[in-house]
Scaffold this active site. Structure first.
Site, short mmCIF file in Angstrom:
data_model
loop_
_atom_site.label_atom_id
_atom_site.label_comp_id
_atom_site.label_asym_id
_atom_site.label_seq_id
_atom_site.Cartn_x
_atom_site.Cartn_y
_atom_site.Cartn_z
NE ARG A 52 9.65 28.01 3.95
CZ ARG A 52 8.65 28.81 3.60
NH1 ARG A 52 8.37 29.85 4.36
NH2 ARG A 52 7.93 28.57 2.53
CD GLU A 93 8.81 34.20 16.50
OE1 GLU A 93 9.76 33.55 16.01
OE2 GLU A 93 7.93 33.68 17.20
CE LYS A 102 11.59 27.09 15.00
NZ LYS A 102 12.12 27.87 13.85
CG ASP A 113 14.48 34.75 6.62
OD1 ASP A 113 14.25 35.19 7.76
OD2 ASP A 113 13.98 33.70 6.19
CE1 TYR A 150 8.37 25.84 12.43
CE2 TYR A 150 7.98 24.98 10.23
CZ TYR A 150 8.07 26.05 11.09
OH TYR A 150 7.84 27.33 10.63
CD GLN A 172 2.04 28.25 16.01
OE1 GLN A 172 1.65 29.00 16.90
NE2 GLN A 172 2.63 28.70 14.92
CG ASN A 217 4.43 26.43 12.69
OD1 ASN A 217 3.29 26.64 13.07
ND2 ASN A 217 5.47 27.03 13.22
CG HIS A 265 15.37 25.38 12.29
ND1 HIS A 265 14.10 25.43 11.75
CD2 HIS A 265 15.93 24.22 11.87
CE1 HIS A 265 13.90 24.33 11.05
NE2 HIS A 265 14.99 23.58 11.10
NE ARG A 294 -1.42 -1.46 3.73
CZ ARG A 294 -1.63 -1.43 5.05
NH1 ARG A 294 -2.83 -1.16 5.52
NH2 ARG A 294 -0.64 -1.66 5.88
CG HIS A 306 13.57 31.93 11.27
ND1 HIS A 306 12.64 31.31 10.45
CD2 HIS A 306 13.97 33.04 10.59
CE1 HIS A 306 12.49 32.02 9.34
NE2 HIS A 306 13.29 33.07 9.40
#
Length: 202
Positions: free
Chosen positions: A59, A143, A72, A169, A132, A47, A49, A119, A23, A62
């Site tokens: 990305r 942030e 994370k 960024d 994540y 949370q 994401n 990260h 499968r 951070h």
């Protein structure tokens, strides 16, 4: 579940077994018992994401003010990406060091980054999906970011892939600039936070 600590202290790679059949396959990217054995406390999830990225999208780098910081737990649900952990904790034995792990949707390996670590990721394929789990919710006022193209940091982006960055960024400070401005977390604050989490398990 196999686990290894990365060259950046308090960052780990988790490699779950994959069970294929006619499968498709089954895999459990996050397993609390393996996480608890490796890290010493449970993962609080405030949370979850998802990002979808074209090839070359970067990305990061951070991070959040610590405390409270943000841990994370990251995996790649589709496609492939480079996941980079950067030690931004002033006073850490591995300050300024980074390590990189390739995450993809075939092995479903994962990276955990403790609070205070930076990260960054680069998508290696179009429509790459990163998922994540975050220990704290999004909080714009705390942030932070370091430019992922900081030449002194020298993150391992492939030379044959053109980086695609957000304006935020691209305009982020270098590691030296962030340190001089007092924007980086302190290692002693992060360690005290980790110890509080571990004591809560006792």
């Amino acid at each position: 579940m196999d686990v290894r600590e990365l060259a950046v202290r308090d960052a780990y790679e988790f490699i779950p077994p994959v069970f294929p059949d006619q499968r498709g396959f089954f895999v459990a990217p996050y397993q609390e018992s393996a996480f608890l054995d490796a890290v010493g406390h449970r993962l609080t999830v405030a949370q979850t994401n998802n990002t979808v990225s074209r090839r070359g999208t970067v990305r990061g780098v951070h991070y959040k003010d610590t405390p409270p910081g943000q841990a994370k737990y990251v995996y790649c649900a589709r496609g492939a990406l480079l996941d980079v952990a950067v030690d931004l904790r002033v006073g850490s034995p591995t300050f300024g060091r980074w390590d990189v792990v390739r995450l993809d949707s075939e092995t479903l390996n994962c990276v955990y980054l403790a609070e205070g670590l930076g990260h960054a990721v680069m998508a290696l394929e179009d429509d790459t999906v990163m998922t994540y789990l975050c220990s704290t919710a999004y909080e714009p006022s705390i942030e932070r970011g370091i430019t992922p193209l900081d030449p002194e940091l020298g993150l391992p982006w492939p030379s044959d892939v053109e980086p695609v960055l957000s304006d935020k960024d691209a305009d982020a400070p270098t590691l030296v600039q962030a340190r001089e401005a007092g924007l980086l977390p302190r290692y002693e604050d992060c360690v005290a936070h980790y110890e509080r989490l571990r004591k809560a398990e006792a």
